[in-house]
Design an enzyme around this catalytic site. Structure first.
Site: not given
Length: 320
Positions: A11, A101, A130, A185, A237, A247, A249, A267
């Site tokens: 990111w 996040k 987001g 999330k 999200d 993703s 997660n 995370e």
């Protein structure tokens, strides 16, 4: 808006690369780290090639001095230690944007609070969260995100300075809800991966509805606006977190119930402990978070944990 980006993961490197098309950007990474040394040697990583307009730097002091707008994109659990390092440099008056996040596992604190506690100089802090994956943005697929802070003028300034054809930024007005929703999330993403791993993917719609309601109650109890749970920071999200092949997660949750190794950063794993701490402090039941926690940290089998979740007493759908 010139800026410095601290953190050269997927990111951070994307933000530096994309923003440097029209602005000067300094990208800092830790000397000796694999991600930074790869960029320094090749100017490439698994996702992109850095343009010449990005200046790479491994000197934190120089990186901080290069701009008055500092983006931080690192693991949430390392933020306090990192912020304490930053406090050793003259950063008064600078704006720090947290593009990350999570919640601090040990304290349950929001990341903006960790920054304000750790940096004793007068700084400005905002969050930028987001939906959106680097892989999609690099493919030209746009998305919407939200920026929030305690100062409306600061939020508007960041939105104006960073908005572009790929990133439509919205003005957040509830810092508590935005941070809790964004962190939570990731926990829902782990739960979704667990459902995928057990062949229960059709239940992810129910997870979305009940997960958003669970977090909305916590946000309200903490003094935030429960509607934030249904905005870009959380429910908005979900597609990128509960369904996307990108993703971390979701993939982590699936690997856990299948008994497979997974080495990427998820995370949501430490964040679930922080959420349960907050739920206890504010008297809010968090059954989905409790289920994820029991599987990750209490040796409960997924079948046992999901069975317990489904056997809870029936309540009205929108009970307070």
């Amino acid at each position: 808006m010139n800026c410095t980006v601290l953190g050269c993961g997927r990111w951070g490197s994307f933000l530096a690369s994309f923003h440097s098309r029209k602005n000067h950007v300094t990208l800092w990474g830790r000397k000796g780290s694999e991600s930074f040394e790869t960029l320094r040697n090749t100017r490439k990583n698994d996702y992109l090639t850095l343009p010449d307009t990005v200046t790479l730097c491994d000197d934190l002091g120089k990186a901080l001095a290069a701009s008055d707008t500092i983006i931080i994109s690192i693991s949430a659990q390392h933020l306090r230690e990192f912020a304490e390092r930053i406090n050793g440099y003259p950063v008064a008056g600078k704006t720090f944007i947290l593009c990350m996040k999570g919640l601090e596992e040990a304290t349950g604190q929001r990341l903006s609070c960790v920054m304000k506690e750790s940096i004793t100089q007068a700084i400005k802090v905002a969050v930028w969260v987001g939906p959106g994956h680097v892989q999609d943005f690099l493919a030209g697929i746009p998305n919407c995100m939200v920026v929030d802070s305690e100062e409306r003028g600061l939020t508007e300034e960041i939105v104006s300075g960073f908005q572009n054809e790929l990133l439509r930024l919205y003005i957040g007005t509830d810092l508590i809800g935005t941070e809790i929703g964004a962190a939570a999330k990731n926990v829902m993403g782990i739960a979704a991966g667990m459902l995928d791993g057990k062949g229960l993917s059709s239940m992810k719609g129910a997870l979305m509805a009940r997960g958003a309601r669970e977090i909305a109650r916590l946000i309200a109890a903490m003094g935030g606006n429960e509607l934030s749970a249904y905005g870009l920071c959380h429910l908005g999200d979900y597609e990128a977190t509960l369904f996307s092949p990108h993703s971390h997660n979701r993939k982590f949750g699936e690997a856990v119930v299948k008994g497979e190794p997974y080495t990427k950063l998820a995370e949501g794993a430490p964040t679930v402990k922080a959420l349960l701490r907050l739920g206890h402090e504010h008297g809010v039941e968090l059954p989905i978070c409790e289920t994820v926690n029991s599987i990750l940290y209490e040796n409960a089998s997924a079948d046992e944990a999901f069975g317990k979740l489904f056997s809870r007493s029936t309540k009205e759908e929108f009970y307070l």
